[in-house]
Scaffold this motif. Structure first.
Motif, PDB file in Angstrom:
ATOM      1  N   SER A 129       0.948  -1.050  -0.029  1.00  0.00           N
ATOM      2  CA  SER A 129      -0.003  -0.091   0.098  1.00  0.00           C
ATOM      3  C   SER A 129       0.946   1.313   0.018  1.00  0.00           C
ATOM      4  CB  SER A 129      -0.721   0.159   1.203  1.00  0.00           C
ATOM      5  OG  SER A 129      -1.616   1.270   1.372  1.00  0.00           O
ATOM      6  N   VAL A 130       0.843   2.099  -1.076  1.00  0.00           N
ATOM      7  CA  VAL A 130       1.574   3.343  -1.133  1.00  0.00           C
ATOM      8  C   VAL A 130       0.431   4.172  -0.901  1.00  0.00           C
ATOM      9  CG1 VAL A 130       3.124   4.584  -2.695  1.00  0.00           C
ATOM     10  CG2 VAL A 130       3.121   2.120  -2.678  1.00  0.00           C
ATOM     11  N   GLY A 131       0.318   4.971   0.121  1.00  0.00           N
ATOM     12  CA  GLY A 131      -0.593   6.134   0.203  1.00  0.00           C
ATOM     13  C   GLY A 131      -2.107   5.558  -0.344  1.00  0.00           C
ATOM     14  N   GLY A 132      -2.221   4.350   0.147  1.00  0.00           N
ATOM     15  CA  GLY A 132      -3.548   3.803  -0.161  1.00  0.00           C
ATOM     16  C   GLY A 132      -3.892   3.274  -1.613  1.00  0.00           C
ATOM     17  N   ARG A 139      13.287   0.662  -2.082  1.00  0.00           N
ATOM     18  CA  ARG A 139      13.684   1.736  -0.847  1.00  0.00           C
ATOM     19  C   ARG A 139      12.380   1.959  -0.001  1.00  0.00           C
ATOM     20  NH1 ARG A 139      17.995   2.276   2.299  1.00  0.00           N
ATOM     21  NH2 ARG A 139      17.656   4.052   3.414  1.00  0.00           N
ATOM     22  N   ILE A 140      12.179   1.833   1.243  1.00  0.00           N
ATOM     23  CA  ILE A 140      11.004   1.957   1.859  1.00  0.00           C
ATOM     24  C   ILE A 140      11.038   3.412   2.216  1.00  0.00           C
ATOM     25  CG2 ILE A 140       9.672   1.772   4.241  1.00  0.00           C
ATOM     26  CD1 ILE A 140      11.152  -0.990   4.283  1.00  0.00           C
ATOM     27  N   GLU A 141       9.642   4.166   1.635  1.00  0.00           N
ATOM     28  CA  GLU A 141       9.566   5.441   1.806  1.00  0.00           C
ATOM     29  C   GLU A 141       8.393   5.791   2.718  1.00  0.00           C
ATOM     30  OE1 GLU A 141      11.620   7.674   0.108  1.00  0.00           O
ATOM     31  OE2 GLU A 141      12.498   6.187  -1.256  1.00  0.00           O
ATOM     32  N   GLN A 142       8.320   7.190   3.033  1.00  0.00           N
ATOM     33  CA  GLN A 142       7.193   7.603   4.070  1.00  0.00           C
ATOM     34  C   GLN A 142       6.108   7.151   3.564  1.00  0.00           C
ATOM     35  OE1 GLN A 142       8.353   9.003   6.782  1.00  0.00           O
ATOM     36  NE2 GLN A 142       6.330   8.974   7.651  1.00  0.00           N
ATOM     37  N   ASP A 143       5.692   7.055   2.156  1.00  0.00           N
ATOM     38  CA  ASP A 143       4.242   6.874   1.864  1.00  0.00           C
ATOM     39  C   ASP A 143       3.981   5.373   1.920  1.00  0.00           C
ATOM     40  OD1 ASP A 143       5.672   6.817  -0.188  1.00  0.00           O
ATOM     41  OD2 ASP A 143       4.209   7.690  -1.671  1.00  0.00           O
TER      42      ASP A 143
END
Length: 159
Positions: free
Chosen positions: A20-23, A88-92
């Protein structure tokens, strides 16, 4: 596997990893099916054949997955070599859904994210288990007779 802020996903078979990337659902793996052009060509190049039976593509008229562990009689064509993707794991990047084809045959990537997301954004582990159960129950209610295994992994803890 998570290492130094990177998410490493390897897959051989028909289980799938969806993030899930920002939903928004983002598939991190691709199912290994004999219907995939690259998999079919690999099988045919080594002397095997791919055909359909009741709308399902199969290797040697038998197995509906082109990579996996086991199936000794088909080892010449069904390989265990995984495909690997590093992100890379990002904030979203919110959470990861790892599930067997028993889920994905009945529930789309985006639908799974939409159902799990309200329960996965908290910090309670019991809600993660509730989200897994909700996805399993949905797939079963839609008629899945296959193994339905689901795991949810919150990703923000690794940033």
């Amino acid at each position: 596997m998570v290492s130094e802020g990177n998410l490493v996903v390897s897959n051989a078979g028909d289980c799938r990893a969806v993030m899930s990337v920002g939903g928004v659902a983002k598939a991190l793996s691709t199912d290994h099916r004999p219907s995939r052009d690259d998999e079919r060509k690999r099988i045919e190049t080594t002397g095997g054949y791919v055909d359909t039976f009741h709308g399902v593509w199969r290797i040697q008229g038998s197995l509906a997955v082109s990579r996996g562990i086991g199936d000794a009689q088909l080892k010449q064509w069904v390989i265990a070599e995984p495909e690997t993707r590093i992100s890379r794991i990002e904030q979203d990047h919110e959470f990861l859904i790892l599930a067997s084809d028993g889920l994905w045959d009945k529930v789309s990537n985006q639908e799974a994210v939409d159902i799990a997301r309200p329960l996965c954004l908290g910090t309670e582990k019991s809600l993660l288990l509730a989200a897994c159960k909700k996805l399993v129950d949905l797939s079963a209610s839609r008629g899945s007779f296959d193994d339905i295994s689901v795991m949810l992994i919150p990703l923000r803890q690794f940033i």
